[in-house]
Write a protein that holds these residues in place. Structure first.
Motif, PDB file in Angstrom:
ATOM      1  N   LEU A 167     -12.686  -2.504  -0.213  1.00 52.98           N
ATOM      2  CA  LEU A 167     -11.749  -2.129  -1.275  1.00 52.98           C
ATOM      3  C   LEU A 167     -11.058  -3.365  -1.836  1.00 52.98           C
ATOM      4  O   LEU A 167     -10.841  -4.348  -1.125  1.00 52.98           O
ATOM      5  CB  LEU A 167     -10.694  -1.159  -0.729  1.00 52.98           C
ATOM      6  N   ASP A 168     -10.692  -3.292  -3.111  1.00 53.73           N
ATOM      7  CA  ASP A 168      -9.935  -4.398  -3.694  1.00 53.73           C
ATOM      8  C   ASP A 168      -8.518  -4.381  -3.110  1.00 53.73           C
ATOM      9  O   ASP A 168      -8.080  -3.380  -2.529  1.00 53.73           O
ATOM     10  CB  ASP A 168      -9.913  -4.286  -5.219  1.00 53.73           C
ATOM     11  N   PRO A 169      -7.781  -5.489  -3.239  1.00 58.96           N
ATOM     12  CA  PRO A 169      -6.461  -5.574  -2.592  1.00 58.96           C
ATOM     13  C   PRO A 169      -5.486  -4.474  -2.987  1.00 58.96           C
ATOM     14  O   PRO A 169      -4.696  -4.021  -2.163  1.00 58.96           O
ATOM     15  CB  PRO A 169      -5.955  -6.956  -3.033  1.00 58.96           C
ATOM     16  N   ILE A 170      -5.532  -4.055  -4.262  1.00 62.87           N
ATOM     17  CA  ILE A 170      -4.602  -3.012  -4.701  1.00 62.87           C
ATOM     18  C   ILE A 170      -4.931  -1.675  -4.032  1.00 62.87           C
ATOM     19  O   ILE A 170      -4.060  -0.988  -3.492  1.00 62.87           O
ATOM     20  CB  ILE A 170      -4.622  -2.870  -6.231  1.00 62.87           C
ATOM     21  N   MET A 171      -6.227  -1.296  -4.051  1.00 63.19           N
ATOM     22  CA  MET A 171      -6.617  -0.029  -3.429  1.00 63.19           C
ATOM     23  C   MET A 171      -6.426  -0.091  -1.916  1.00 63.19           C
ATOM     24  O   MET A 171      -6.053   0.908  -1.289  1.00 63.19           O
ATOM     25  CB  MET A 171      -8.078   0.305  -3.776  1.00 63.19           C
ATOM     26  N   ALA A 172      -6.655  -1.268  -1.321  1.00 64.23           N
ATOM     27  CA  ALA A 172      -6.415  -1.414   0.118  1.00 64.23           C
ATOM     28  C   ALA A 172      -4.946  -1.140   0.433  1.00 64.23           C
ATOM     29  O   ALA A 172      -4.611  -0.478   1.421  1.00 64.23           O
ATOM     30  CB  ALA A 172      -6.808  -2.816   0.581  1.00 64.23           C
ATOM     31  N   GLY A 173      -4.067  -1.634  -0.431  1.00 64.41           N
ATOM     32  CA  GLY A 173      -2.645  -1.388  -0.237  1.00 64.41           C
ATOM     33  C   GLY A 173      -2.306   0.087  -0.362  1.00 64.41           C
ATOM     34  O   GLY A 173      -1.473   0.613   0.396  1.00 64.41           O
ATOM     35  N   VAL A 174      -2.955   0.773  -1.309  1.00 63.85           N
ATOM     36  CA  VAL A 174      -2.741   2.213  -1.478  1.00 63.85           C
ATOM     37  C   VAL A 174      -3.158   2.965  -0.216  1.00 63.85           C
ATOM     38  O   VAL A 174      -2.438   3.849   0.278  1.00 63.85           O
ATOM     39  CB  VAL A 174      -3.521   2.735  -2.701  1.00 63.85           C
ATOM     40  N   ILE A 175      -4.331   2.628   0.319  1.00 63.06           N
ATOM     41  CA  ILE A 175      -4.825   3.304   1.524  1.00 63.06           C
ATOM     42  C   ILE A 175      -3.911   3.026   2.708  1.00 63.06           C
ATOM     43  O   ILE A 175      -3.586   3.930   3.493  1.00 63.06           O
ATOM     44  CB  ILE A 175      -6.270   2.863   1.835  1.00 63.06           C
ATOM     45  N   ASN A 176      -3.470   1.780   2.853  1.00 59.83           N
ATOM     46  CA  ASN A 176      -2.543   1.448   3.948  1.00 59.83           C
ATOM     47  C   ASN A 176      -1.265   2.280   3.855  1.00 59.83           C
ATOM     48  O   ASN A 176      -0.775   2.808   4.860  1.00 59.83           O
ATOM     49  CB  ASN A 176      -2.190  -0.037   3.907  1.00 59.83           C
ATOM     50  N   ASP A 177      -0.715   2.389   2.642  1.00 60.40           N
ATOM     51  CA  ASP A 177       0.516   3.161   2.458  1.00 60.40           C
ATOM     52  C   ASP A 177       0.294   4.633   2.788  1.00 60.40           C
ATOM     53  O   ASP A 177       1.143   5.280   3.417  1.00 60.40           O
ATOM     54  CB  ASP A 177       1.023   3.029   1.021  1.00 60.40           C
ATOM     55  N   LEU A 178      -0.856   5.175   2.370  1.00 59.16           N
ATOM     56  CA  LEU A 178      -1.170   6.572   2.657  1.00 59.16           C
ATOM     57  C   LEU A 178      -1.284   6.810   4.161  1.00 59.16           C
ATOM     58  O   LEU A 178      -0.774   7.809   4.685  1.00 59.16           O
ATOM     59  CB  LEU A 178      -2.478   6.979   1.968  1.00 59.16           C
ATOM     60  N   ILE A 179      -1.962   5.901   4.852  1.00 61.05           N
ATOM     61  CA  ILE A 179      -2.121   6.045   6.302  1.00 61.05           C
ATOM     62  C   ILE A 179      -0.759   6.059   6.980  1.00 61.05           C
ATOM     63  O   ILE A 179      -0.458   6.909   7.824  1.00 61.05           O
ATOM     64  CB  ILE A 179      -3.009   4.922   6.866  1.00 61.05           C
ATOM     65  N   ARG A 180       0.082   5.106   6.607  1.00 62.37           N
ATOM     66  CA  ARG A 180       1.407   5.030   7.217  1.00 62.37           C
ATOM     67  C   ARG A 180       2.206   6.311   6.958  1.00 62.37           C
ATOM     68  O   ARG A 180       2.823   6.873   7.871  1.00 62.37           O
ATOM     69  CB  ARG A 180       2.151   3.827   6.647  1.00 62.37           C
ATOM     70  N   GLU A 181       2.187   6.772   5.710  1.00 68.76           N
ATOM     71  CA  GLU A 181       2.946   7.972   5.352  1.00 68.76           C
ATOM     72  C   GLU A 181       2.433   9.207   6.085  1.00 68.76           C
ATOM     73  O   GLU A 181       3.219   9.998   6.620  1.00 68.76           O
ATOM     74  CB  GLU A 181       2.845   8.214   3.835  1.00 68.76           C
ATOM     75  N   ILE A 182       1.122   9.374   6.103  1.00 71.29           N
ATOM     76  CA  ILE A 182       0.536  10.577   6.682  1.00 71.29           C
ATOM     77  C   ILE A 182       0.742  10.618   8.194  1.00 71.29           C
ATOM     78  O   ILE A 182       1.086  11.660   8.765  1.00 71.29           O
ATOM     79  CB  ILE A 182      -0.962  10.663   6.313  1.00 71.29           C
ATOM     80  N   VAL A 183       0.551   9.487   8.851  1.00 78.35           N
ATOM     81  CA  VAL A 183       0.743   9.446  10.297  1.00 78.35           C
ATOM     82  C   VAL A 183       2.193   9.773  10.646  1.00 78.35           C
ATOM     83  O   VAL A 183       2.478  10.523  11.589  1.00 78.35           O
ATOM     84  CB  VAL A 183       0.338   8.060  10.855  1.00 78.35           C
ATOM     85  N   THR A 184       3.121   9.239   9.858  1.00 77.50           N
ATOM     86  CA  THR A 184       4.543   9.513  10.094  1.00 77.50           C
ATOM     87  C   THR A 184       4.864  10.985   9.857  1.00 77.50           C
ATOM     88  O   THR A 184       5.541  11.622  10.665  1.00 77.50           O
ATOM     89  CB  THR A 184       5.413   8.629   9.184  1.00 77.50           C
ATOM     90  N   GLU A 185       4.349  11.540   8.755  1.00 78.31           N
ATOM     91  CA  GLU A 185       4.603  12.944   8.422  1.00 78.31           C
ATOM     92  C   GLU A 185       4.054  13.881   9.491  1.00 78.31           C
ATOM     93  O   GLU A 185       4.710  14.855   9.881  1.00 78.31           O
ATOM     94  CB  GLU A 185       3.947  13.298   7.086  1.00 78.31           C
ATOM     95  N   MET A 186       2.846  13.608   9.961  1.00 79.52           N
ATOM     96  CA  MET A 186       2.183  14.490  10.906  1.00 79.52           C
ATOM     97  C   MET A 186       2.671  14.288  12.332  1.00 79.52           C
ATOM     98  O   MET A 186       2.450  15.141  13.193  1.00 79.52           O
ATOM     99  CB  MET A 186       0.664  14.272  10.850  1.00 79.52           C
ATOM    100  N   GLY A 187       3.314  13.158  12.589  1.00 81.62           N
ATOM    101  CA  GLY A 187       3.693  12.849  13.957  1.00 81.62           C
ATOM    102  C   GLY A 187       2.487  12.579  14.829  1.00 81.62           C
ATOM    103  O   GLY A 187       2.530  12.745  16.055  1.00 81.62           O
ATOM    104  N   ALA A 188       1.397  12.160  14.212  1.00 75.13           N
ATOM    105  CA  ALA A 188       0.143  11.945  14.933  1.00 75.13           C
ATOM    106  C   ALA A 188       0.170  10.613  15.681  1.00 75.13           C
ATOM    107  O   ALA A 188       0.923   9.700  15.349  1.00 75.13           O
ATOM    108  CB  ALA A 188      -1.032  11.965  13.961  1.00 75.13           C
ATOM    109  N   THR A 189      -0.683  10.537  16.679  1.00 75.06           N
ATOM    110  CA  THR A 189      -0.931   9.284  17.382  1.00 75.06           C
ATOM    111  C   THR A 189      -2.135   8.626  16.706  1.00 75.06           C
ATOM    112  O   THR A 189      -3.168   9.264  16.536  1.00 75.06           O
ATOM    113  CB  THR A 189      -1.244   9.540  18.868  1.00 75.06           C
ATOM    114  N   ALA A 190      -1.995   7.384  16.286  1.00 72.57           N
ATOM    115  CA  ALA A 190      -3.047   6.735  15.504  1.00 72.57           C
ATOM    116  C   ALA A 190      -3.561   5.482  16.207  1.00 72.57           C
ATOM    117  O   ALA A 190      -2.789   4.725  16.792  1.00 72.57           O
ATOM    118  CB  ALA A 190      -2.528   6.366  14.117  1.00 72.57           C
TER     119      ALA A 190
END
Length: 248
Positions: A167-190
């Protein structure tokens, strides 16, 4: 939540995991770093019970990964694969709802589609994407579909294998932000495998470096930059010179 103790795994004369000991706390995000071929993916396969270690123990929630009902055990996990691993012949919504359309988590098709559309929305994709084929999507969109599939069944544990590769740097940043948000929201272990240090800094609570078959260093992300370990410092700064030999 996840504990490995003295785990060893060899393939013929190639000792991939020599003595891996690692603990992952419930509800936290652990990122595994290390060079190519150091055994990171093998370690994840051992945790999933797809590869049997030669020695040592692996437990999830206090229970050995090889005990009990395999389907029930695997239902606790979600996975974002490195290459997306989408099924080319299935529309996007069926990819996202794959586990909800079959097996122990089976739901009626209409309900599974509704869940898929909602998970697609959560990763920033519009409902009309649901009926497209994966080949009609960009690389970044395919990665988002893979992320939607990983969370579709509300897993307790999510593995991310090189989530920003290609992924390009911008999309990589989007995916990183999504992962962080989703893991926090779900309370999942990642648990995440990555070479991308921007991903490490964006999504990690804890970092563990796997080198030469052992956990060379582990600690909170806030302690990584100041850690004195020369292997860790060479890797995170991408230096050619140091104790890790570059393959030439």
């Amino acid at each position: 939540m996840i504990a490995l103790s003295g785990v060893r795994k060899s393939f013929g004369s190639n000792a991939v995991l020599r003595d891996v000991t690692l603990s992952v706390a419930r509800g936290t995000s652990t990122v595994i770093i290390g060079g190519s071929g150091t055994g990171k993916s093998v370690m994840l396969k051992c945790i999933l019970g797809l590869v049997a270690p030669d020695a040592g123990t692996i437990t999830v929630d206090g229970r050995d990964v090889h005990e009990g009902d395999r389907d029930a055990f695997l239902a606790r996990f979600g996975m974002l694969f490195q290459g997306g691993a989408l099924f080319d012949s299935l529309p996007v919504w069926q990819n996202v709802a794959f586990r909800l359309l079959r097996g122990p988590l089976k739901r009626p098709a209409a309900e599974a589609r509704d869940i898929a559309v909602e998970k697609l929305r959560r990763v920033g994709l519009k409902p009309e994407v649901a009926d497209r084929l994966p080949a009609e999507l960009s690389g970044g969109m395919q990665k988002r579909v893979g992320l939607a599939r990983a969370i579709a069944a509300e897993p307790e544990i999510i593995f991310f294998d090189e989530p920003t590769t290609g992924l390009d740097p911008i999309m990589a940043g989007v995916i990183n932000d999504l992962i962080r948000e989703i893991v926090t929201e779900m309370g999942a272990t990642a648990m995440t495998i990555t070479h991308d240090m921007s991903s490490v800094r964006a999504i990690a609570d804890t970092v563990a470096m796997l080198h030469d078959g052992v956990i060379q260093w582990t600690g909170p992300i806030g302690e990584m930059d100041a850690a004195p370990d020369p292997y860790l410092q060479q890797f995170i700064h991408g230096r050619a010179e140091g104790p890790i030999e570059a393959v030439r």
